[in-house]
Structures are given as C-alpha cells and as structure tokens.
Design a protein around this motif. Structure first.
Motif, short mmCIF file in Angstrom:
data_model
loop_
_atom_site.label_atom_id
_atom_site.label_comp_id
_atom_site.label_asym_id
_atom_site.label_seq_id
_atom_site.Cartn_x
_atom_site.Cartn_y
_atom_site.Cartn_z
N ASP A 241 -13.47 52.18 -55.19
CA ASP A 241 -12.92 53.03 -54.13
C ASP A 241 -12.95 52.36 -52.76
O ASP A 241 -13.22 53.01 -51.73
CB ASP A 241 -13.67 54.37 -54.07
N PHE A 242 -12.64 51.08 -52.71
CA PHE A 242 -12.70 50.36 -51.44
C PHE A 242 -11.83 51.02 -50.38
O PHE A 242 -12.25 51.17 -49.22
CB PHE A 242 -12.27 48.90 -51.63
N ALA A 243 -10.62 51.40 -50.74
CA ALA A 243 -9.70 51.99 -49.76
C ALA A 243 -10.25 53.29 -49.18
O ALA A 243 -10.11 53.56 -47.98
CB ALA A 243 -8.33 52.24 -50.40
N VAL A 244 -10.90 54.08 -50.03
CA VAL A 244 -11.50 55.33 -49.56
C VAL A 244 -12.67 55.04 -48.61
O VAL A 244 -12.81 55.67 -47.55
CB VAL A 244 -11.97 56.20 -50.74
N LEU A 245 -13.50 54.07 -48.98
CA LEU A 245 -14.64 53.69 -48.13
C LEU A 245 -14.14 53.20 -46.77
O LEU A 245 -14.71 53.55 -45.72
CB LEU A 245 -15.47 52.60 -48.81
N LYS A 246 -13.08 52.43 -46.78
CA LYS A 246 -12.52 51.91 -45.53
C LYS A 246 -12.01 53.05 -44.65
O LYS A 246 -12.28 53.09 -43.44
CB LYS A 246 -11.39 50.93 -45.84
#
Length: 310
Positions: A241-246
């Motif tokens: 979930d990198f995009a969500v974390l960003k």
C-alpha cells in the motif's frame, strides 16, 4: 587493554530523487560497537547481539571487521590485534543503512583507538568497502552522512567528491519500517539499466530543485522536488500500500514522502516533531489494519555522526 564504545546513526539514503547521491543521518535508531586493542594478532568478532543470528562472526565476511582491516592495512598496521563486539540496535534489511551504521561505528572506533589519524570524511572509502561486501556495490549515500552527520551529496564517485549540504534546522523525519522483507540486492536488481532522456531530464530537475531548496530553506521547492520517476515506481511495488501511505503522509503535513534506501522503510520530511509523530501514527494505524507490524522513529537530522558512548 585499550577499548572504546561507539554509536553510529541510521541514515535515509536516496532522499527520493537522489538515487545513490543523497542521504541524511538521523538520531535514532543506530548501532553500537565495542572495540578493544589486544596484544595478539588479527581481528576477531567476539559477540554480536540483536541480529537474530543473521550476521557472520567470520571477520572476512562481516562488514565491520572487513572495513577495519582495510583501515589497518592503510595505516601500515595490518596485523594489529582487535576484538569487536557488535550490538545491533536497529532492524537488518530495513532500508535505514543497517550495515552502514555498523561499519561506521567500527571505523570510528578503530580510528579513535589510533588517535584519529584520519578525518571522518577520509574514512568514507573504507566504509564503502563494507557496503560493497553487504550489497555488492560500494555506494556512499548511507556511509557518508553516517560518518559526517547532516545532509550529504555525493557529487562524484570517481573521483569521490562529497559535499555537506545546508538544511532547515527544524527539519524532522517521520520514519516507519513495515516488517516485510525487501533485500537490498534484490531491490537494486529491479532498477532499469536504461532510461529515456526526457525522464532523465525530469529527474535532474528534481535533484537540482531539492538541493536548491535545502540551500534556500524553501519548503515548497523541497516538497515539489521530492519526486522520483526512475526508481520509486519500481521499488514501491515491494512495499504494501505504498500509494496509500504516501497520500496519508502528504495529507497530514509531510513536505515530501518516499522510500528510505531500498526499503521497506518509508519516510516523510516535516517542519516539526509534532507533525512527524502524527504521520508515523497514521502510517502505523494503516499498516496495523493490514496485519503488518511496524516500527516508527521520529528524529531531527543528526548533525554529529558517530559518537563515543563511554
């Protein structure tokens, strides 16, 4: 028997757009080394703690002892008797310069025991030998800031040219380490060997913008320059979930967000500790919903590098 105990800091390398050329040190976490000069010959590693048995005691295979041996060869004392204890105070394979922190602590210790014959800057090439052993390539964006403190630019590797950069003094890093496995060697192999010229131009602009923003204390310029179109799109696949974390980091006050080193740790730069703490809390909450354990660190940029503890 003369001995010293040293702490060396973790680092955030790449700083999004500066692959292998930008890095900064943080106050926590880090590693500790206890080193003793003995009356015997050769280097031995007597103890390693905190590594869950992952690191070799063989002095030819451990980054700390290997780098120390290069140093001793350089000063003309190759057979010096040295005992090393390594105490890992940070996770291995976290993307926070774990091997770098150990290596830097060892080099600072041996240099201290030999009356600081070299400057911390001059120790960088020896630390790079440790990085070469750890991941197959002797990059300096971890070891240089760990040794010198602060924000560092590696302008050139051949010849080695290292520049200490100014930075806003209220800078804080919000760092979260999701406990998933992303080996550095595997992460490096994912990177494209060729890029289109238009992508390279975009990346050069971002690196120049980030460095300019640091000089100018221009938070807006720093934030919009922390964009990576070459490495992050590939490596982020390995981080859940990198995009969500960003999005969470940027929505909660982060100036910019990215992968620390090869990951899986991620980080945001902020203007203050309170904002950084809020970001780490949000990121950890999201990871917990995914049943992923994580560690969080909030730190100023470390200005000192390695220090003597006792």
């Amino acid at each position: 028997m003369k001995s010293v105990k040293v702490f060396a800091p973790a680092t955030v390398a790449n700083v999004v757009c500066g692959y292998d050329i930008l890095g900064f040190a943080v106050n926590q976490p880090g590693d500790e080394v206890v080193m003793r000069l003995t009356g015997g010959k050769g280097i031995s590693i007597t103890k390693i703690t905190g590594d869950e048995g992952k690191l070799p005691l063989d002095p030819e295979k451990n980054t700390v002892s290997a780098s120390v041996q290069h140093y001793l060869n350089h000063i003309g004392m190759p057979d010096t008797g040295v005992e090393i204890e390594l105490h890992k105070k940070m996770p291995i394979g976290s993307g926070l310069g774990s091997s770098s922190a150990s290596t830097v602590a060892g080099l600072f210790a041996i240099n201290t025991l030999f009356d600081n014959r070299l400057s911390n800057r001059d120790l960088v090439p020896f630390a790079m030998k440790g990085e070469e052993l750890a991941c197959g390539y002797g990059h300096a964006d971890n070891v240089a800031p760990a040794l010198m403190g602060g924000f560092v630019l590696i302008r050139s590797y051949e010849p080695l040219d290292i520049i200490s950069l100014p930075f806003p003094q209220d800078f804080h890093a919000a760092i979260v380490y999701p406990e998933v496995d992303v080996p550095t060697k595997d992460a490096r192999q994912m990177i494209r060997s060729k890029v289109q010229l238009k992508d390279a131009v975009t990346q050069w602009g971002n690196v120049a913008g980030l460095v300019s923003g640091l000089f100018l204390n221009d938070y807006g310029l720093i934030g919009r320059s922390m964009t990576d179109i070459l490495v992050e799109p590939v490596r982020s696949i390995l981080i859940p979930d990198f995009a969500v974390l960003k999005s969470l980091a940027l929505e909660n006050g982060g100036l910019g967000f990215g992968i620390s080193g090869s990951g899986p740790s991620v980080f945001a730069l902020t203007r203050d500790a309170e904002t950084a703490a809020g970001i780490t809390a949000r990121l950890q909450q999201h990871l917990k919903k995914m049943d992923i354990n994580s560690l969080a660190f909030v730190s100023e940029v470390n200005k000192k590098g390695p220090i003597l503890l006792d």
